[in-house]
Design an enzyme around this catalytic site. Structure first.
Site, PDB file in Angstrom:
ATOM      1  N   SER A  93       0.843  -1.186   0.000  1.00  0.00           N
ATOM      2  CA  SER A  93       0.000   0.000   0.000  1.00  0.00           C
ATOM      3  C   SER A  93       0.878   1.235   0.000  1.00  0.00           C
ATOM      4  O   SER A  93       1.831   1.316   0.778  1.00  0.00           O
ATOM      5  CB  SER A  93      -0.907   0.005   1.232  1.00  0.00           C
ATOM      6  OG  SER A  93      -1.753   1.146   1.238  1.00  0.00           O
ATOM      7  N   HIS A  97       2.048  12.112  -1.340  1.00  0.00           N
ATOM      8  CA  HIS A  97       1.581  13.489  -1.264  1.00  0.00           C
ATOM      9  C   HIS A  97       2.697  14.398  -1.769  1.00  0.00           C
ATOM     10  O   HIS A  97       3.715  14.574  -1.094  1.00  0.00           O
ATOM     11  CB  HIS A  97       1.208  13.860   0.174  1.00  0.00           C
ATOM     12  CG  HIS A  97       0.008  13.138   0.693  1.00  0.00           C
ATOM     13  ND1 HIS A  97      -1.269  13.395   0.244  1.00  0.00           N
ATOM     14  CD2 HIS A  97      -0.110  12.157   1.627  1.00  0.00           C
ATOM     15  CE1 HIS A  97      -2.122  12.613   0.879  1.00  0.00           C
ATOM     16  NE2 HIS A  97      -1.450  11.855   1.715  1.00  0.00           N
ATOM     17  N   HIS A 107      -2.515   7.094  -4.907  1.00  0.00           N
ATOM     18  CA  HIS A 107      -2.625   5.954  -4.005  1.00  0.00           C
ATOM     19  C   HIS A 107      -2.632   4.689  -4.841  1.00  0.00           C
ATOM     20  O   HIS A 107      -3.212   4.646  -5.923  1.00  0.00           O
ATOM     21  CB  HIS A 107      -3.929   6.063  -3.197  1.00  0.00           C
ATOM     22  CG  HIS A 107      -4.442   4.744  -2.677  1.00  0.00           C
ATOM     23  ND1 HIS A 107      -5.451   4.044  -3.310  1.00  0.00           N
ATOM     24  CD2 HIS A 107      -4.083   4.008  -1.591  1.00  0.00           C
ATOM     25  CE1 HIS A 107      -5.699   2.939  -2.630  1.00  0.00           C
ATOM     26  NE2 HIS A 107      -4.883   2.891  -1.587  1.00  0.00           N
ATOM     27  N   ASN A 109      -2.746   0.223  -4.161  1.00  0.00           N
ATOM     28  CA  ASN A 109      -2.849  -0.856  -3.191  1.00  0.00           C
ATOM     29  C   ASN A 109      -3.011  -2.179  -3.932  1.00  0.00           C
ATOM     30  O   ASN A 109      -3.798  -2.277  -4.877  1.00  0.00           O
ATOM     31  CB  ASN A 109      -4.038  -0.619  -2.253  1.00  0.00           C
ATOM     32  CG  ASN A 109      -4.228  -1.757  -1.268  1.00  0.00           C
ATOM     33  OD1 ASN A 109      -5.085  -2.612  -1.457  1.00  0.00           O
ATOM     34  ND2 ASN A 109      -3.435  -1.776  -0.218  1.00  0.00           N
ATOM     35  N   ARG A 111      -3.487  -6.308  -2.801  1.00  0.00           N
ATOM     36  CA  ARG A 111      -3.674  -7.130  -1.609  1.00  0.00           C
ATOM     37  C   ARG A 111      -4.160  -8.536  -1.969  1.00  0.00           C
ATOM     38  O   ARG A 111      -4.810  -8.753  -2.997  1.00  0.00           O
ATOM     39  CB  ARG A 111      -4.657  -6.469  -0.650  1.00  0.00           C
ATOM     40  CG  ARG A 111      -6.007  -6.128  -1.243  1.00  0.00           C
ATOM     41  CD  ARG A 111      -6.843  -5.306  -0.289  1.00  0.00           C
ATOM     42  NE  ARG A 111      -8.134  -4.947  -0.881  1.00  0.00           N
ATOM     43  CZ  ARG A 111      -8.348  -3.873  -1.622  1.00  0.00           C
ATOM     44  NH1 ARG A 111      -7.352  -3.042  -1.877  1.00  0.00           N
ATOM     45  NH2 ARG A 111      -9.541  -3.617  -2.125  1.00  0.00           N
ATOM     46  N   HIS A 174     -20.733  12.165   2.111  1.00  0.00           N
ATOM     47  CA  HIS A 174     -21.237  13.292   2.895  1.00  0.00           C
ATOM     48  C   HIS A 174     -20.912  14.633   2.236  1.00  0.00           C
ATOM     49  O   HIS A 174     -21.476  15.656   2.623  1.00  0.00           O
ATOM     50  CB  HIS A 174     -20.703  13.240   4.328  1.00  0.00           C
ATOM     51  CG  HIS A 174     -19.220  13.316   4.438  1.00  0.00           C
ATOM     52  ND1 HIS A 174     -18.415  12.205   4.368  1.00  0.00           N
ATOM     53  CD2 HIS A 174     -18.379  14.372   4.625  1.00  0.00           C
ATOM     54  CE1 HIS A 174     -17.148  12.573   4.512  1.00  0.00           C
ATOM     55  NE2 HIS A 174     -17.097  13.877   4.660  1.00  0.00           N
ATOM     56  N   GLY A 257      -5.491  -4.941  14.241  1.00  0.00           N
ATOM     57  CA  GLY A 257      -4.426  -4.675  15.190  1.00  0.00           C
ATOM     58  C   GLY A 257      -3.100  -4.391  14.534  1.00  0.00           C
ATOM     59  O   GLY A 257      -2.036  -4.679  15.092  1.00  0.00           O
ATOM     60  N   GLY A 258      -3.142  -3.818  13.345  1.00  0.00           N
ATOM     61  CA  GLY A 258      -1.913  -3.455  12.649  1.00  0.00           C
ATOM     62  C   GLY A 258      -1.224  -2.275  13.303  1.00  0.00           C
ATOM     63  O   GLY A 258      -1.711  -1.695  14.277  1.00  0.00           O
ATOM     64  N   ARG A 259      -0.078  -1.905  12.754  1.00  0.00           N
ATOM     65  CA  ARG A 259       0.712  -0.824  13.323  1.00  0.00           C
ATOM     66  C   ARG A 259       0.074   0.512  12.949  1.00  0.00           C
ATOM     67  O   ARG A 259      -0.012   0.862  11.773  1.00  0.00           O
ATOM     68  CB  ARG A 259       2.145  -0.905  12.795  1.00  0.00           C
ATOM     69  CG  ARG A 259       3.077   0.151  13.356  1.00  0.00           C
ATOM     70  CD  ARG A 259       4.512  -0.148  12.930  1.00  0.00           C
ATOM     71  NE  ARG A 259       5.430   0.825  13.479  1.00  0.00           N
ATOM     72  CZ  ARG A 259       5.822   1.925  12.842  1.00  0.00           C
ATOM     73  NH1 ARG A 259       5.373   2.191  11.628  1.00  0.00           N
ATOM     74  NH2 ARG A 259       6.671   2.761  13.410  1.00  0.00           N
TER      75      ARG A 259
END
Length: 303
Positions: A93, A97, A107, A109, A111, A174, A257-259
């Site tokens: 990933s 910027h 971006h 990714n 997976r 939104h 629970g990733g970093r």
């Protein structure tokens, strides 16, 4: 480790190296990536790399391979029958910027998931998208031409399908506006032919730099002032809103629970929120909304 997972891990790590090396070369001043390797308590870990430079204000390129006893809800949304299954998840990933407001944010990714059912259930997801601050038709056409070419040897019509999916996914509900000009987005890819699907995912990864770096080269020296910088920081706020409210990758990372530092490296280093601000009609800032934040056939953009 299974042969499939081993193949994917080695390839994604190699792609991480290639992308990082190319970005460092683009900076041209010898500054490299800060690298941190991390372990996850439940199982697995990753290799996070972040670059801060003159061309790229912040570029994060992360690899991770995590596993555990229970598939996070964000990963089983399209396959509810797999809820709670043991799993492996591998991914590359990256978010870039740029410093110059005329260079777009991007971006990418890639997976791979395995649910340890009997037999094993596997699938791919990923894609890449472009978020300009100032729109250029030539850049949009180039970006989508590379996206189209990435799909050329896969299934008929997949560019059109994955482009539409990207336009739909990277939509800030939104705000009732797209995040950018899209690209490709796909999930739950399993045709039953692993080699065919994996070849497609690799093609997407191989087309990312040819899609992005020519745009950077074209725009990186464009003069800009405080007005353009202010607009860039304002539009970066939309990026933050999408990633924290809607992005499934962010949700998966947090749920698994990733970093945290690696997950949130996708956020821009500086951002500005302005209450109820709208660009003045007829300005380049207004053109972003009026022309470029409109899903369209970018391949047909005229010369």
């Amino acid at each position: 480790m299974s042969t499939q997972r081993d193949l994917i891990e080695n390839t994604l790590r190699g792609l991480q190296d290639e992308i990082c090396n190319r970005l460092v070369a683009f900076e041209g001043h010898g500054r490299g990536f800060l690298e941190e390797c991390w372990d996850r308590t439940e199982g697995g870990g990753g290799r996070s790399r972040v670059l801060t430079g003159e061309v790229f204000e912040q570029a994060g390129v992360n690899f991770s391979h995590v596993f555990g006893a229970r598939l996070p809800p964000s990963a089983s949304k399209l396959r509810p029958e797999l809820e709670g299954a043991a799993f492996h998840a591998l991914g590359l990933s990256l978010v870039i910027h740029p410093r110059n407001p005329y260079v777009p944010t991007t971006h990418c990714n890639l997976r791979y998931f395995e649910a340890l059912t009997e037999p094993v259930t596997w699938w791919f997801g990923g894609g890449f998208d472009l978020t300009p601050y100032y729109g250029f038709g030539a850049d949009a056409r180039h970006w989508h031409t590379e996206a189209h070419d990435a799909c050329r040897n896969y299934e008929s019509g997949c560019y059109e399908r994955y482009k539409a999916w990207c336009d739909d996914y990277f939509f800030i509900k939104h705000r009732n506006e797209p995040r950018g000009i899209g690209g490709l987005f796909f999930d739950d890819v399993n045709s039953g032919d692993f080699a065919k699907d994996w070849g497609f995912v690799q093609s997407v990864g191989q087309h990312f730099l040819p899609a992005y770096l020519p745009i950077v080269e074209r725009r990186k020296a464009t003069p800009y002032g405080q007005r353009e910088r202010d607009f860039q920081l304002y539009r970066r706020g939309r990026y933050v809103e999408f990633n924290l409210v809607y992005d499934r990758g962010t949700l998966f990372g947090l749920q698994s629970g990733g970093r945290t530092e690696s997950i949130l490296m996708s956020l821009p280093p500086e951002v500005r929120f302005r209450y109820n601000w709208h660009p003045e009609a007829g300005t380049p800032e207004a053109a972003l909304y009026d022309i470029y934040l409109k899903p369209r056939n970018w391949l047909a953009w005229p010369d």
